[in-house]
Scaffold this motif. Structure first.
Motif, PDB file in Angstrom:
ATOM      1  N   CYS A   6     -11.537  24.953 -21.287  1.00  0.00           N
ATOM      2  CA  CYS A   6     -12.242  24.776 -20.101  1.00  0.00           C
ATOM      3  C   CYS A   6     -12.054  25.802 -18.936  1.00  0.00           C
ATOM      4  O   CYS A   6     -12.656  25.559 -17.815  1.00  0.00           O
ATOM      5  CB  CYS A   6     -12.180  23.286 -19.392  1.00  0.00           C
ATOM      6  N   ASP A  12     -19.901  21.875 -18.818  1.00  0.00           N
ATOM      7  CA  ASP A  12     -20.798  21.131 -18.246  1.00  0.00           C
ATOM      8  C   ASP A  12     -20.151  19.638 -17.932  1.00  0.00           C
ATOM      9  O   ASP A  12     -18.860  19.572 -18.077  1.00  0.00           O
ATOM     10  CB  ASP A  12     -22.045  20.495 -19.029  1.00  0.00           C
ATOM     11  N   ALA A  13     -20.875  18.540 -17.205  1.00  0.00           N
ATOM     12  CA  ALA A  13     -20.383  17.293 -16.775  1.00  0.00           C
ATOM     13  C   ALA A  13     -19.617  16.638 -17.743  1.00  0.00           C
ATOM     14  O   ALA A  13     -18.545  15.725 -17.744  1.00  0.00           O
ATOM     15  CB  ALA A  13     -21.101  16.383 -16.109  1.00  0.00           C
ATOM     16  N   SER A  14     -20.099  16.617 -19.213  1.00  0.00           N
ATOM     17  CA  SER A  14     -19.195  16.044 -20.285  1.00  0.00           C
ATOM     18  C   SER A  14     -18.047  16.686 -20.848  1.00  0.00           C
ATOM     19  O   SER A  14     -17.520  15.976 -21.486  1.00  0.00           O
ATOM     20  CB  SER A  14     -20.495  15.841 -21.361  1.00  0.00           C
ATOM     21  N   GLY A  15     -17.888  17.941 -20.371  1.00  0.00           N
ATOM     22  CA  GLY A  15     -16.710  18.582 -20.857  1.00  0.00           C
ATOM     23  C   GLY A  15     -17.047  19.509 -21.920  1.00  0.00           C
ATOM     24  O   GLY A  15     -16.098  20.184 -22.502  1.00  0.00           O
ATOM     25  N   THR A  16     -18.459  19.734 -22.289  1.00  0.00           N
ATOM     26  CA  THR A  16     -18.635  20.764 -23.327  1.00  0.00           C
ATOM     27  C   THR A  16     -18.741  21.995 -22.873  1.00  0.00           C
ATOM     28  O   THR A  16     -19.021  22.515 -21.659  1.00  0.00           O
ATOM     29  CB  THR A  16     -20.131  20.369 -23.643  1.00  0.00           C
ATOM     30  N   THR A  55     -16.415  20.861 -28.053  1.00  0.00           N
ATOM     31  CA  THR A  55     -16.225  19.724 -27.445  1.00  0.00           C
ATOM     32  C   THR A  55     -15.226  19.035 -27.883  1.00  0.00           C
ATOM     33  O   THR A  55     -14.712  19.121 -29.009  1.00  0.00           O
ATOM     34  CB  THR A  55     -17.761  18.951 -27.893  1.00  0.00           C
ATOM     35  N   ASP A  76     -19.650  28.175 -19.483  1.00  0.00           N
ATOM     36  CA  ASP A  76     -20.160  27.262 -18.714  1.00  0.00           C
ATOM     37  C   ASP A  76     -19.204  25.941 -19.213  1.00  0.00           C
ATOM     38  O   ASP A  76     -19.184  26.022 -20.459  1.00  0.00           O
ATOM     39  CB  ASP A  76     -21.584  26.926 -18.923  1.00  0.00           C
TER      40      ASP A  76
END
Length: 167
Positions: free
Chosen positions: A23, A47-51, A86, A45
C-alpha cells in the motif's frame, strides 16, 4: 492453456505486512529504482477497501533492439504491466497481473495467491500464468511462471528489509 506453479516459503512476514507494504508508493518506487532507466511506475492507487493498483511500464526499445536502432525506433515499443493486489477476509493475498506489449504482439496474465500455512511460519504460494504470443506462448508460460515463483522469496525478503528499515 494456463499453467500453474506452487511453492511454500518460510518467512517471518505476515499477510498483513505484505499488504501494508504494497500500500506504500515509496516501496514500489524503491523496488523499481535499480531499473529506473528502463522501468517507470506510471500509476499507483490504493482505494478505500485497501485494493492496490499499479501500472509499471518497461521501455523495450533498448532491450530488444541493438543500441543504434533503439534510439531510432519510435516510442511505443513497451511492456505495460498492471497489477491489482487485495487481501481477502480469510487472510489471503491475491495479485492479478496483466501484461500487454505495445508495438509488438503479445499479452499475458497471471494470478498469485499467498496464504498462511496452518502453523503460520510459512506462506503457501501459487501462480497461474497464461501468455498469448504466437508460436512461443507455452514456452513463455513456463519461463514466466517459474520466474514468478522464484521471485517470491526475494520479494518477501525485500518486504522484511523494508519493514526493518522503517521506510
Amino acid at each position: 492453456m494456463p499453467k500453474s506453479f506452487d511453492c511454500s516459503v518460510e518467512t517471518p512476514v505476515s499477510i498483513e505486512q505484505i499488504h501494508a507494504v504494497y500500500c506504500q508508493r515509496d516501496y514500489w518506487e524503491a523496488r523499481l529504482a535499480p531499473h529506473k532507466d528502463l522501468v517507470e511506475l506510471r500509476a499507483f492507487d490504493v482505494d478505500a477497501s485497501g485494493t492496490v493498483r499499479t501500472t509499471v511500464v518497461q521501455d523495450l526499445r533498448n532491450i530488444v533492439l541493438p543500441p543504434p536502432f533503439g534510439k531510432l525506433y519510435p516510442r511505443g515499443l513497451e511492456l505495460v504491466q498492471s497489477e491489482t493486489w487485495t487481501v481477502d477476509h480469510d487472510a489471503t493475498v491475491r495479485g492479478d497481473i496483466h501484461v500487454k506489449a505495445h508495438g509488438a504482439p503479445g499479452s499475458g496474465r497471471g494470478r498469485v495467491v499467498i496464504t498462511p500455512s496452518r502453523d503460520a511460519k510459512r506462506l503457501e504460494c501459487s501462480a497461474t500464468v497464461q501468455v498469448k504470443v504466437p508460436l512461443v506462448g507455452g514456452k513463455l508460460e513456463n519461463l514466466y511462471g517459474r520466474q514468478m515463483i522464484d521471485q517470491i522469496p526475494d520479494t518477501l525478503r525485500s518486504i522484511k528489509e523494508w519493514i526493518d528499515e522503517g521506510a
